[in-house]
Every structure is written in C-alpha cells, then in structure tokens.
Design an enzyme around this catalytic site. Structure first.
Site, short mmCIF file in Angstrom:
data_model
loop_
_atom_site.label_atom_id
_atom_site.label_comp_id
_atom_site.label_asym_id
_atom_site.label_seq_id
_atom_site.Cartn_x
_atom_site.Cartn_y
_atom_site.Cartn_z
N HIS A 1 4.43 -3.88 5.26
CA HIS A 1 4.76 -2.67 4.49
C HIS A 1 6.23 -2.33 4.74
O HIS A 1 7.04 -2.38 3.82
CB HIS A 1 3.80 -1.53 4.89
CG HIS A 1 3.99 -0.26 4.12
ND1 HIS A 1 3.11 0.79 4.20
CD2 HIS A 1 4.96 0.13 3.29
CE1 HIS A 1 3.53 1.78 3.41
NE2 HIS A 1 4.65 1.40 2.86
N GLU B 1 11.46 0.31 0.09
CA GLU B 1 11.47 0.38 1.56
C GLU B 1 12.89 0.50 2.09
O GLU B 1 13.16 1.27 3.01
CB GLU B 1 10.76 -0.83 2.16
CG GLU B 1 9.26 -0.82 1.96
CD GLU B 1 8.59 0.42 2.56
OE1 GLU B 1 8.81 0.69 3.75
OE2 GLU B 1 7.86 1.13 1.84
N HIS C 1 13.79 4.31 3.37
CA HIS C 1 13.72 4.34 4.84
C HIS C 1 14.97 3.80 5.55
O HIS C 1 15.51 4.45 6.44
CB HIS C 1 12.49 3.58 5.32
CG HIS C 1 11.21 4.12 4.76
ND1 HIS C 1 10.69 5.34 5.13
CD2 HIS C 1 10.34 3.62 3.83
CE1 HIS C 1 9.55 5.56 4.47
NE2 HIS C 1 9.32 4.54 3.67
#
Ligand SMILES: *[C@@H]1O[C@H](CO)[C@@H](O)[C@H](O)[C@H]1NC(C)=O
Ligand SMILES: *[C@@H]1O[C@H](CO)[C@@H](O)[C@H](O)[C@H]1NC(C)=O
Ligand SMILES: *[C@@H]1O[C@H](CO)[C@@H](O)[C@H](O)[C@H]1NC(C)=O
Ligand SMILES: *[C@@H]1O[C@H](CO)[C@@H](O)[C@H](O)[C@H]1NC(C)=O
Ligand SMILES: *[C@@H]1O[C@H](CO)[C@@H](O)[C@H](O)[C@H]1NC(C)=O
Ligand SMILES: *[C@@H]1O[C@H](CO)[C@@H](O)[C@H](O)[C@H]1NC(C)=O
Ligand SMILES: *[C@@H]1O[C@H](CO)[C@@H](O)[C@H](O)[C@H]1NC(C)=O
Ligand SMILES: *[C@@H]1O[C@H](CO)[C@@H](O)[C@H](O)[C@H]1NC(C)=O
Ligand SMILES: *[C@@H]1O[C@H](CO)[C@@H](O)[C@H](O)[C@H]1NC(C)=O
Ligand SMILES: *[C@@H]1O[C@H](CO)[C@@H](O)[C@H](O)[C@H]1NC(C)=O
Length: 323
Positions: A88, A169, A173
């Site tokens: 993930h 992602e 992040h």
C-alpha cells in the site's frame, strides 16, 4: 479503488502547500556526518539535527499493506500476485499519530486526490487533479524497468491503474517527509529522483514484512470456508514483527452478519480482513531502513473481535497473475 480504502485513524491536521517543509539550503546534507538520531526521540527536533538526515516531520513510519481478492481491472491484465499481501505505502505520521497530507502541491502527481483538499474540509486548499504523464513514466525515464515491473507485480491498485495509486501515495504521503525534501538532494538533483527513491524505500520496508507467510506459519491461510479470530491474526503478526500492528477490516459489521445477529453480538467491528499497518521509528534517514518496531498508536483495529468473526478470503482465481 484502493485509495478509498485508506481509512483515516486520526484526524488530519491543516497544512499549507510549500516546496520544502523547513526551507533547507541545498548544501551541507552529508548524513554520515550527522549524529544517528531516532525519529520521535527527544533529539529529533528540526533545530537540533539536519532535517534531511533525521526524520523530524513524519517520524512515525507506517508500512502498510492490502489483502484483496480482485482488482477490477483484470481485463487489462491488472491482477494480484499469488500468496502475498500487496504494497500500500509508507506513511509519515506525526509522532502523536495524527498526520498531514499533500504537503507540497508543486509535486502533485495524484490524478484523483483523496481527500480533494489538503485538510479534507471544504475550506482547505484544493488539491488539483494531476493530468500529466503517469508516474510510471518517471520510473522508466530513469531506465528502471526492473523497478517498474516489480511495482506492477506487487503494488496493485483496485478500480484504477496501478500508476494512479503510486502517484497518490507519493503526493499524499511522501511530500510530508523532511528527509525526502528536494533541497536534501543538493545542487545536482535530477527531477523525480526523490520519487524513485520513495518507491524504493516503500519497497524495502514491504519486503521485510511478509504478512502472508507470517500468517501461514500459524496455519492462517486465505479460506472461503473457515473464519478466523482477530486475536490470533494480530497476535501472530505481533509475534513476528515484535510490536502490535494495526489490522484493518472492511465488509459488514459483525453485529449485522447472520452469525453476529444469531449471537446477539454488540461487536460492531468489520469482518473482512483487508489491511495491515506496521508502525516504526527510524534511525537517521528512513531510506536506510534502520528501524525499530513500535506498537500501533491509538486504535489497533477496525475488525470485529468476536471469536471466529473474520473472513480472510481467497483471491478470485481469475484475478491471480498468470491466470
Ligand atoms: C519557509 O519560507 C516560506 C516563504 O518564505 C515561509 O512562508 C515559511 O514560513 C518558511 N517555513 C519555515 C519552516 O521556515
Ligand atoms: C556549509 O558548511 C560549510 C562548512 O562547514 C560552512 O562554511 C557553510 O557556511 C555552510 N553553508 C550553509 C548554507 O549552511
Ligand atoms: C500532533 O503533532 C503535530 C505535529 O507536531 C501537531 O501539529 C498536532 O497538533 C498534534 N496533534 C495532537 C492531537 O496533539
Ligand atoms: C471535494 O469533494 C467533496 C465531496 O466529495 C465535494 O462535495 C466537493 O465539491 C469537492 N471539491 C472540489 C474542489 O472538487
Ligand atoms: C475550516 O472548517 C473547520 C470545520 O468546519 C473549522 O474548524 C476551521 O476553523 C476552518 N478553518 C479555516 C481556516 O477557516
Ligand atoms: C450494529 O451496530 C451499528 C453501529 O453501532 C448500528 O448502527 C446498527 O444498528 C447495529 N445493527 C444491529 C443489527 O444491531
Ligand atoms: C457488549 O456486551 C458484553 C456482554 O455481552 C458487555 O460486556 C460489553 O460491555 C458490551 N459492549 C458494549 C460496547 O456495549
Ligand atoms: C507493545 O505493547 C505490549 C503490551 O501490549 C508491551 O508489552 C510491549 O512492550 C510494547 N512494545 C513496544 C515495542 O512498545
Ligand atoms: C489493542 O488496543 C486495545 C484498546 O486500546 C487494547 O486493549 C489491546 O490490548 C490492544 N491489542 C494488542 C494486541 O496490543
Ligand atoms: C472467496 O470469496 C471472496 C469474497 O466473496 C470472493 O471474492 C472470491 O472470489 C472467493 N474466492 C474463491 C477462490 O472462491
């Protein structure tokens, strides 16, 4: 799609878009000369260390994985690897467990920002959808076709192309790490260098956390005929990881399943095992992978705790790579 499954544990705090978190200079980031400091320790402060060498912003790292049974894009060849959970991401939470997102809108490569503002509220800064070449091309432009091939094998999206997920992602992040800030790369920085390094770092962490095999060691294997108990799953993963990870579930709440209703259960946890988040602190640059496991902060699950409440489903045969 997979992005939607990222359930927020803590409330995201407000952030403003900027090109670097601390306005570092482009020189003097020789990390071997910097003291090796553990993120989230007392010394890990931006005024005490080089923020390029010690993570001082998102010092609580979460290496996160998915368990899925289909991708939704099987007809385009996007399928799941056999006998392994998928990657993930690698998230930089604040040491207290809350987090920020989309910290640098100059590096916004997410085609479908989620949330669509930096604070997730209508009054936040809008995160504009990315329309450029997909981030897979960043990888191939560096000649890293082996890396791209690996990512297409183990870093799998649901309902949209894998590269959308990788871009999500990174921008949501990775832009919130002090150690991936652009000035850290010095005057010879090559565009997207840090994107490649982030992908490699997320992979490095993922490869050390073989969830599927760890569970199999305890005879916990995907099954459409057996159910499992949270304590057994989480306990086995904690034993192998040496700290309790967060275990996430989707699907119906146990109190609304046939089994739960029959038992008149008040357990409102969900019943389909779908995620695991491993928490850690890092000595020095997270890129080096010198980490210490820590227990999940706050709630450590969204799953039902009742005995035999959880499904750990088998992948749909036609969704497995090679099928
Ligand atoms: C970095 O510089 C910007 C623009 O000059 C300024 O608004 C911001 O407060 C600075 N941030 C830090 C952490 O010094
Ligand atoms: C970089 O380090 C050198 C040598 O210690 C020092 O002279 C210089 O002032 C530093 N430059 C910056 C911008 O920090
Ligand atoms: C957690 O830490 C961050 C960063 O230091 C801070 O901005 C935030 O207010 C803190 N949140 C809570 C709930 O203490
Ligand atoms: C963001 O998403 C919300 C909820 O899905 C929607 O109501 C809103 O219009 C969106 N805002 C923008 C700027 O796209
Ligand atoms: C944005 O909205 C939230 C909740 O509606 C509120 O608490 C916050 O103060 C607002 N922030 C700004 C900058 O207006
Ligand atoms: C199960 O729990 C949820 C959340 O508390 C509640 O909304 C729902 O009504 C409950 N369902 C049943 C069948 O009791
Ligand atoms: C659920 O029921 C059990 C007894 O069956 C009770 O001990 C527990 O406190 C209840 N929990 C909630 C959240 O109501
Ligand atoms: C995690 O929590 C357990 C108790 O639940 C405790 O024994 C252990 O020391 C903690 N581990 C870490 C790494 O903090
Ligand atoms: C998970 O969190 C709950 C509630 O804080 C706690 O009671 C439980 O011991 C934790 N589980 C593990 C395995 O540490
Ligand atoms: C197992 O069940 C899940 C959930 O219903 C389903 O998606 C999957 O295709 C099933 N796998 C097999 C091998 O039947």
């Amino acid at each position: 799609m997979a992005l939607k499954k990222c359930v927020a544990l803590a409330v995201a705090v407000t952030t403003t878009a900027q090109a670097s978190l601390y306005n570092e200079t482009k020189v003097n980031h020789t990390c071997i000369l910097d003291p090796l400091v553990l993120s989230c320790s007392k010394q890990a402060q931006p005024n005490l260390v080089d923020t390029c060498c010690t993570e001082t912003y998102g010092g609580l790292l979460l290496s996160t994985q998915f368990w899925s049974t289909y991708t939704g894009l099987e007809d385009q060849g996007q399928k799941l690897p056999a006998d392994t959970w998928t990657l993930h991401g690698l998230w930089p939470d604040f040491c207290n467990g809350s987090y920020t997102q989309y910290c640098d809108l100059t590096r916004q490569y997410d085609p479908t920002p989620s949330p669509n503002t930096t604070n997730g509220l209508p009054n936040g800064t809008v995160v504009p959808p990315y329309k450029g070449p997909n981030v897979g091309t960043f990888v191939s432009n560096f000649g890293r076709l082996d890396l791209l091939n690996w990512m297409n094998t183990y870093w799998i999206n649901q309902g949209a192309p894998n590269s959308d997920f990788w871009g999500h992602e990174f921008s949501k992040h990775a832009t919130c790490y002090s150690t991936f800030d652009l000035p850290c790369y010095g005057p010879n920085y090559v565009e997207h260098q840090e994107v490649i390094e982030f992908f490699e770092t997320a992979i490095k962490y993922y490869r050390r956390l073989p969830t599927w095999s760890w569970l199999k060691e305890a005879n916990i294997t995907p099954s459409n005929s057996t159910t499992y108990t949270l304590g057994d799953i989480q306990g086995q993963l904690a034993k192998k990881f040496k700290a309790t990870p967060y275990v996430g579930c989707s699907g119906p709440r146990y109190n609304e399943t046939e089994q739960g209703m029959k038992a008149k259960s008040n357990d409102t946890g969900r019943t389909v095992v779908s995620e695991v988040w491993y928490y850690m602190h890092a000595y020095g640059r997270p890129q080096e992978g010198n980490t210490v496991p820590v227990n999940a902060t706050g709630s450590n699950t969204s799953c039902a705790k009742a005995k035999g409440a959880l499904h750990y489903y088998e992948v749909t045969p036609s969704s497995v790579q090679g099928s």
